[in-house]
Scaffold this motif. Structure first.
Motif, PDB file in Angstrom:
ATOM      1  N   VAL B  69      45.946  56.608  13.355  1.00 42.40           N
ATOM      2  CA  VAL B  69      46.666  57.866  13.143  1.00 42.40           C
ATOM      3  C   VAL B  69      46.217  58.914  14.158  1.00 42.40           C
ATOM      4  O   VAL B  69      47.041  59.595  14.771  1.00 42.40           O
ATOM      5  CB  VAL B  69      46.439  58.372  11.701  1.00 42.40           C
ATOM      6  CG1 VAL B  69      47.048  59.750  11.516  1.00 42.40           C
ATOM      7  CG2 VAL B  69      47.042  57.408  10.704  1.00 42.40           C
ATOM      8  N   ILE B  70      44.902  59.026  14.355  1.00 43.93           N
ATOM      9  CA  ILE B  70      44.393  60.018  15.307  1.00 43.93           C
ATOM     10  C   ILE B  70      44.856  59.667  16.723  1.00 43.93           C
ATOM     11  O   ILE B  70      45.144  60.551  17.525  1.00 43.93           O
ATOM     12  CB  ILE B  70      42.848  60.114  15.213  1.00 43.93           C
ATOM     13  CG1 ILE B  70      42.475  60.795  13.893  1.00 43.93           C
ATOM     14  CG2 ILE B  70      42.266  60.896  16.383  1.00 43.93           C
ATOM     15  CD1 ILE B  70      40.989  60.904  13.632  1.00 43.93           C
ATOM     16  N   GLY B  71      44.982  58.383  16.997  1.00 47.62           N
ATOM     17  CA  GLY B  71      45.499  57.957  18.297  1.00 47.62           C
ATOM     18  C   GLY B  71      46.890  58.493  18.591  1.00 47.62           C
ATOM     19  O   GLY B  71      47.263  58.708  19.744  1.00 47.62           O
ATOM     20  N   THR B  72      47.667  58.745  17.551  1.00 47.54           N
ATOM     21  CA  THR B  72      49.005  59.302  17.750  1.00 47.54           C
ATOM     22  C   THR B  72      48.992  60.830  17.710  1.00 47.54           C
ATOM     23  O   THR B  72      50.025  61.452  17.598  1.00 47.54           O
ATOM     24  CB  THR B  72      49.989  58.834  16.672  1.00 47.54           C
ATOM     25  OG1 THR B  72      49.583  59.385  15.408  1.00 47.54           O
ATOM     26  CG2 THR B  72      50.060  57.337  16.570  1.00 47.54           C
ATOM     27  N   ILE B 197      49.673  54.442  21.473  1.00 47.88           N
ATOM     28  CA  ILE B 197      48.785  55.243  22.310  1.00 47.88           C
ATOM     29  C   ILE B 197      49.594  56.152  23.236  1.00 47.88           C
ATOM     30  O   ILE B 197      49.239  57.312  23.457  1.00 47.88           O
ATOM     31  CB  ILE B 197      47.841  54.311  23.112  1.00 47.88           C
ATOM     32  CG1 ILE B 197      46.839  53.693  22.144  1.00 47.88           C
ATOM     33  CG2 ILE B 197      47.136  55.064  24.214  1.00 47.88           C
ATOM     34  CD1 ILE B 197      46.093  52.506  22.683  1.00 47.88           C
ATOM     35  N   ALA B 198      50.708  55.637  23.740  1.00 52.74           N
ATOM     36  CA  ALA B 198      51.559  56.458  24.612  1.00 52.74           C
ATOM     37  C   ALA B 198      52.120  57.656  23.849  1.00 52.74           C
ATOM     38  O   ALA B 198      52.219  58.759  24.383  1.00 52.74           O
ATOM     39  CB  ALA B 198      52.690  55.615  25.191  1.00 52.74           C
ATOM     40  N   ILE B 199      52.470  57.436  22.585  1.00 51.21           N
ATOM     41  CA  ILE B 199      52.993  58.540  21.773  1.00 51.21           C
ATOM     42  C   ILE B 199      51.925  59.619  21.625  1.00 51.21           C
ATOM     43  O   ILE B 199      52.206  60.811  21.734  1.00 51.21           O
ATOM     44  CB  ILE B 199      53.446  58.031  20.388  1.00 51.21           C
ATOM     45  CG1 ILE B 199      54.695  57.174  20.543  1.00 51.21           C
ATOM     46  CG2 ILE B 199      53.717  59.199  19.433  1.00 51.21           C
ATOM     47  CD1 ILE B 199      55.071  56.423  19.276  1.00 51.21           C
ATOM     48  N   GLY B 200      50.683  59.190  21.395  1.00 49.02           N
ATOM     49  CA  GLY B 200      49.595  60.156  21.299  1.00 49.02           C
ATOM     50  C   GLY B 200      49.361  60.883  22.608  1.00 49.02           C
ATOM     51  O   GLY B 200      49.012  62.050  22.628  1.00 49.02           O
ATOM     52  N   GLY B 262      33.041  57.971  17.536  1.00 48.32           N
ATOM     53  CA  GLY B 262      33.233  56.730  18.283  1.00 48.32           C
ATOM     54  C   GLY B 262      34.014  56.911  19.573  1.00 48.32           C
ATOM     55  O   GLY B 262      34.253  55.940  20.280  1.00 48.32           O
ATOM     56  N   GLY B 263      34.439  58.128  19.884  1.00 46.96           N
ATOM     57  CA  GLY B 263      35.042  58.380  21.186  1.00 46.96           C
ATOM     58  C   GLY B 263      36.557  58.486  21.204  1.00 46.96           C
ATOM     59  O   GLY B 263      37.148  58.634  22.263  1.00 46.96           O
ATOM     60  N   THR B 264      37.207  58.391  20.045  1.00 40.93           N
ATOM     61  CA  THR B 264      38.656  58.597  20.020  1.00 40.93           C
ATOM     62  C   THR B 264      38.911  60.103  19.926  1.00 40.93           C
ATOM     63  O   THR B 264      38.474  60.735  18.979  1.00 40.93           O
ATOM     64  CB  THR B 264      39.278  57.906  18.787  1.00 40.93           C
ATOM     65  OG1 THR B 264      38.951  56.519  18.828  1.00 40.93           O
ATOM     66  CG2 THR B 264      40.793  58.078  18.766  1.00 40.93           C
ATOM     67  N   PRO B 265      39.611  60.666  20.928  1.00 37.27           N
ATOM     68  CA  PRO B 265      39.795  62.121  20.892  1.00 37.27           C
ATOM     69  C   PRO B 265      40.804  62.545  19.821  1.00 37.27           C
ATOM     70  O   PRO B 265      41.773  61.831  19.564  1.00 37.27           O
ATOM     71  CB  PRO B 265      40.321  62.450  22.288  1.00 37.27           C
ATOM     72  CG  PRO B 265      40.933  61.184  22.774  1.00 37.27           C
ATOM     73  CD  PRO B 265      40.195  60.051  22.109  1.00 37.27           C
ATOM     74  N   LEU B 266      40.555  63.697  19.218  1.00 39.54           N
ATOM     75  CA  LEU B 266      41.481  64.209  18.205  1.00 39.54           C
ATOM     76  C   LEU B 266      42.839  64.536  18.797  1.00 39.54           C
ATOM     77  O   LEU B 266      43.815  64.692  18.083  1.00 39.54           O
ATOM     78  CB  LEU B 266      40.890  65.469  17.566  1.00 39.54           C
ATOM     79  CG  LEU B 266      39.836  65.231  16.491  1.00 39.54           C
ATOM     80  CD1 LEU B 266      39.194  66.534  16.075  1.00 39.54           C
ATOM     81  CD2 LEU B 266      40.449  64.542  15.285  1.00 39.54           C
ATOM     82  N   THR B 267      42.909  64.655  20.119  1.00 33.51           N
ATOM     83  CA  THR B 267      44.174  64.975  20.760  1.00 33.51           C
ATOM     84  C   THR B 267      45.015  63.734  21.028  1.00 33.51           C
ATOM     85  O   THR B 267      46.066  63.824  21.646  1.00 33.51           O
ATOM     86  CB  THR B 267      43.923  65.691  22.096  1.00 33.51           C
ATOM     87  OG1 THR B 267      42.905  64.967  22.793  1.00 33.51           O
ATOM     88  CG2 THR B 267      43.463  67.099  21.872  1.00 33.51           C
ATOM     89  N   GLY B 268      44.546  62.584  20.566  1.00 40.35           N
ATOM     90  CA  GLY B 268      45.349  61.374  20.651  1.00 40.35           C
ATOM     91  C   GLY B 268      45.370  60.737  22.031  1.00 40.35           C
ATOM     92  O   GLY B 268      44.693  61.171  22.953  1.00 40.35           O
ATOM     93  N   GLY B 269      46.147  59.646  22.134  1.00 37.13           N
ATOM     94  CA  GLY B 269      46.301  58.982  23.414  1.00 37.13           C
ATOM     95  C   GLY B 269      45.244  57.931  23.685  1.00 37.13           C
ATOM     96  O   GLY B 269      45.236  57.317  24.747  1.00 37.13           O
ATOM     97  N   GLN B 270      44.324  57.735  22.760  1.00 36.50           N
ATOM     98  CA  GLN B 270      43.312  56.689  22.903  1.00 36.50           C
ATOM     99  C   GLN B 270      42.935  56.214  21.514  1.00 36.50           C
ATOM    100  O   GLN B 270      42.947  57.005  20.574  1.00 36.50           O
ATOM    101  CB  GLN B 270      42.037  57.254  23.538  1.00 36.50           C
ATOM    102  CG  GLN B 270      42.113  57.457  25.024  1.00 36.50           C
ATOM    103  CD  GLN B 270      40.781  57.956  25.561  1.00 36.50           C
ATOM    104  OE1 GLN B 270      39.730  57.432  25.232  1.00 36.50           O
ATOM    105  NE2 GLN B 270      40.836  58.974  26.375  1.00 36.50           N
ATOM    106  N   VAL B 271      42.599  54.931  21.413  1.00 39.53           N
ATOM    107  CA  VAL B 271      42.056  54.418  20.150  1.00 39.53           C
ATOM    108  C   VAL B 271      40.871  53.532  20.498  1.00 39.53           C
ATOM    109  O   VAL B 271      41.013  52.546  21.229  1.00 39.53           O
ATOM    110  CB  VAL B 271      43.103  53.601  19.357  1.00 39.53           C
ATOM    111  CG1 VAL B 271      42.453  52.986  18.127  1.00 39.53           C
ATOM    112  CG2 VAL B 271      44.277  54.473  18.959  1.00 39.53           C
TER     113      VAL B 271
END
Lengths: 518, 322
Positions: B69-72, B197-200, B262-271
């Protein structure tokens, strides 16, 4: 706050002491030298052009001048004494304002609030005096002939007007130097005129203008002196009247004058007419307040220019065809088959793809790699039962990186690290990977450097020759005229006229854009 | 239009910060393990690690869904409510045996995901608002179903999910490993993962590239809720009772912390799947360390808050580069 009438108007181009000067400024990023011992000076009341290809160091120099970066070597002098800007606010306080090509204000706040952001007029209770703020904002904008409701949120205004608001804001902060970074890239012709009159107004008040633009017409109109950068170094400083256009281009590109002259200023070859039946037929495209009854037929192998000023509905027409915008009326067919309107996936399946105007916000996915950006649309096609195949992706990515000369350290490089021109090529690659029939290009060369621009133009030509139907929107008259076999001219959301054959030239197009009957 | 130009003015990060962003969570784990090696008796034995692992399973499984979810560029606050709902429905169908009970709990949880996803994807409600309302109503409905009662569960097959072992390995551990593998494959090897990930990274660009953005968002919220429901089943089985009033309380905080640390940014685009596991492990080790030194539990929540602040602070530097 209004602009005071000038008290002592310095002569334009006077040999007064510089108001802002950079001496021997060098800036390096992780081993890459972005600026190499750059000397730069601008005098009060002067309009100085700063030109160079992308990567020449223009942006870096501006960022050094405005306190975003600190120089590794060299120094800045403000009014003759050494100045150190630790952050952008320091430069702003010292009287250096910057107008960016992208409006850097707060969209949801009102125009008046934006103009007085951070220095709102206060009443005697220390609260914001909204009445005074609105009145002052109105007075300020009146000076520039901008007639808007200053209580409306900024984002409700056209982009060009937003930019004028940004300009008014920075000038009202008692700026001594105004740096304009591609200020006209989103302005209409009329707004450009307003901008130019504001520029001369500012100069009369002794404000120095640093004008950065890719558009040569503007440079010659607005500026009297020019600093040309290439590869991080100054290659020429001089009066613009002493430097002919061809020489200017050759200085920027580092190519010989003869070569530039021979190839012309755009990279388009002679355009070819096509006689095949139309692949794309659009009929009666209409949406309230935006476009009204637009028809067009595009044949394979032809490039059709879509001319019009901002607000004429040219981008909206592309969006309507590409399924990005819902329609009130109208239909689109590809090879005779109707395309469901208002659906991007349906348009893409039918073979219609669109390169959006705003590459940063609508095109690239900034944090993904070049590879992921190229295959984004084609992913399902390059996958087996939902599992993505690296091998399939690599094949496609390799082909397009080679063909479009995408300069990246590897397919894994993050796309936002690429230059604007290479990002644009990545976008084109994304669409070519879909093997489209119709390619809609909205400002394909905006904001990219001269070299990449020529490559993109040559590519458009080549793709048309291979049988793609292309619709080209560009605010550069020269590009539309040289790139297109015919030009459909829009005005206020409807088709004004269509230029064909020998009529496709700048003179006829300008007349049509202006709505002048022949 | 404006965001990109505004970030430029932030200072660029140093090399040290870059290492912290990528490996900070692993460094922290190593430091904690070293500390325990020297100062905590009986920390380094198989039994203890096994206990730690079993305890972290629910939070880990929830964190996996949260990472998606955060990834998006979204967030799901309703995961605790989903766990409570799953717990509440289990006793109602206990007579039908293991499979129906599990299926019903998952379907009920998934329904919450459908609501979350629909609100976010089709109606355009901000994720934090949409899921906040279900965080509250989810647990509320759970309490209504259970009549605010604690119901103990005695069915041995269900209890086995939480307490049983297969060839010596706890069942919950096996479920967690399978979930990790599935999510890792989903993120890294499927079209769905790449699109998510692209959506994020840029929702607008994804839409204009013809991606089925709404469908993917819906799926992501359903997946997150289903994983939370599974965590609820495991938690209930481990307790041997359906406790909708407390099960999964504040789990959204642990899950978000694990994901962000764990390094997933709250701004998304990575998981980051591995990072999320490490994040969950770190939280578990912290509370275990404090626990074994007889520090009250409340302190571990304070520690958690400090860690999430620190992790987000570090990430700020990463964003500024763009």
């Amino acid at each position: 706050m209004t602009i005071e009438p000038p008290t002592t108007a310095p002569l334009p181009g006077s040999v007064e002491a510089p108001v802002l000067e950079a001496r021997g400024v060098t800036k390096r990023f992780a081993g890459v030298t972005a600026l190499r011992s750059v000397d730069f000076a601008v005098r009060p009341g002067e309009s100085l052009a700063l030109m160079g290809e992308n990567g020449a160091g223009k942006s870096t120099l501006i960022k050094v001048l405005t306190g975003v970066y600190q120089p590794d070597e060299g120094e800045l002098l403000l009014g003759g004494s050494i100045a150190k800007f630790a952050r952008p606010l320091d430069a702003q306080r010292a009287g250096i304002s910057t107008i960016y090509q992208e409006v850097n204000l707060i969209p949801l706040m009102s125009v008046a609030q934006n103009i007085f952001l951070g220095r709102e007029p206060r009443n005697r209770f220390g609260l914001i005096d909204f009445t005074k703020m609105v009145a002052d904002a109105r007075g300020l904008l009146d000076v520039y002939g901008i007639d808007v409701d200053v209580r409306k949120p900024l984002r409700s205004l056209a982009l060009g007007v937003q930019q004028m608001v940004a300009l008014a804001r920075s000038v009202s902060i008692n700026a001594r130097i105004v740096i304009m970074d591609e200020p006209t890239s989103s302005l209409e012709a009329r707004e450009v005129e307003t901008l130019f009159s504001v520029v001369s107004l500012l100069r009369e008040q002794g404000i120095a203008i640093v004008y950065v633009s890719h558009r040569m017409d503007e440079i010659y109109r607005v500026a009297e002196r020019i600093v040309i950068l290439r590869d991080g170094a100054v290659v020429r400083v001089g009066q613009l009247s002493d430097i002919p256009r061809v020489e200017l281009v050759s200085l920027m590109l580092g190519r010989s004058v003869e070569k530039v002259r021979r190839s012309g200023s755009t990279a388009f070859s002679a355009t070819n007419a096509s006689t095949a039946p139309p692949v794309l037929v659009a009929e009666d495209l209409s949406r309230r307040h935006q476009i009204d009854g637009v028809d067009m037929q595009i044949r394979p192998g032809e490039v059709v220019g879509l001319g019009g000023l901002l607000g004429s509905g040219r981008s909206e027409t592309l969006k309507a065809i590409a399924g990005v915008m819902q329609l009130d009326r109208g239909r689109v067919t590809v090879d005779g088959k109707p395309v469901r309107s208002g659906s991007v996936p349906a348009a893409i399946r039918a073979g219609i793809v669109m390169l959006p105007e705003d590459r940063k916000a609508e095109g690239i996915v900034p944090n993904l790699s070049v590879r992921d950006n190229i295959v984004l649309a084609a992913l399902p096609r390059l996958s087996h039962a939902g599992f993505s195949s690296r091998r399939n992706q690599d094949a496609v990515v390799e082909v397009f990186m080679k063909r479009l000369h995408i300069k990246a350290s590897s397919p894994d490089q993050i796309v936002s690290e690429l230059s604007g021109g290479n990002q644009q090529k990545v976008m084109i690659a994304r669409w070519l990977a879909m093997r489209p029939k119709v390619l809609l290009l909205d400002e394909p060369t905006r904001g990219i450097d001269v070299g990449a621009k020529a490559e993109v133009q040559a590519l458009i030509d080549e793709l048309a020759r291979e049988g793609l139907a292309i619709v080209l929107v560009s605010s550069e008259v020269e590009e539309v005229v040289e790139g297109s076999g015919r030009v459909i001219v829009l005005r206020d959301g409807s088709i004004e006229t269509e230029l064909q054959g020998a009529d496709v030239d700048e003179e006829h197009l300008l007349a049509a854009l202006a709505g002048v009957n022949e | 239009m404006t965001e990109q130009t505004m970030t430029v003015s932030l200072p660029t990060r140093g090399v040290g910060l870059g290492i912290l962003q990528t490996y900070g969570v692993y460094l922290a784990i190593i430091v904690l393990l070293l500390y325990n090696f020297f100062f905590t008796p009986n920390f380094f034995n198989i039994g203890n690690f096994r206990t730690q692992f079993v305890q972290v399973v629910p939070a880990l499984i929830v964190a996996l869904g949260m990472a998606l979810v955060i990834g998006t560029e979204g967030i799901d606050l309703s995961v605790g409510g989903v766990m409570a709902l799953a717990a509440a429905v289990m006793p109602l169908y206990i007579g039908y045996g293991l499979i129906p009970v599990v299926m019903i709990a998952i379907v009920v949880g998934g329904l919450v995901g459908v609501i979350n996803g629909s609100l976010v994807a089709f109606i355009g409600v901000q994720p934090i608002v949409a899921t906040l309302s279900l965080m509250v109503t989810g647990r509320g409905i759970a309490l209504l179903i259970a009549h605010e009662q604690l119901v103990s569960i005695t069915d041995p097959t269900i209890l086995a999910i939480g307490r049983g072992t297969v060839v010596g390995i706890p069942c919950s551990m096996i479920i967690a490993v399978v979930a990790v593998l599935l999510i890792a494959v989903l993120v890294n090897r499927t079209t769905f993962g790449k699109q998510l990930i692209a959506i994020g990274g840029s929702r607008r660009a994804a839409e204009l590239s013809g991606l089925p953005v709404k469908r993917i968002l819906l799926m992501v919220y359903i997946l997150c809720a289903v994983l939370a429901a599974i965590a609820g089943i495991i938690g209930t089985a481990r307790l041997g009772a359906s406790v909708p009033s407390t099960l999964g309380n504040l789990i959204e905080l642990s899950a978000i912390t694990a994901v962000v640390v764990g390094g997933t940014p709250l701004t998304g685009g990575q998981v980051k799947v591995i990072g999320t596991i490490a994040g969950a492990a770190l939280l578990q080790f912290i509370s275990a360390t404090l626990n074994q030194h007889n520090v009250p539990d409340a302190y571990s929540q304070i520690a958690q808050a400090i860690i999430i602040l620190f992790a987000v602070y570090i990430q700020r530097g990463r964003l500024a580069v763009r």
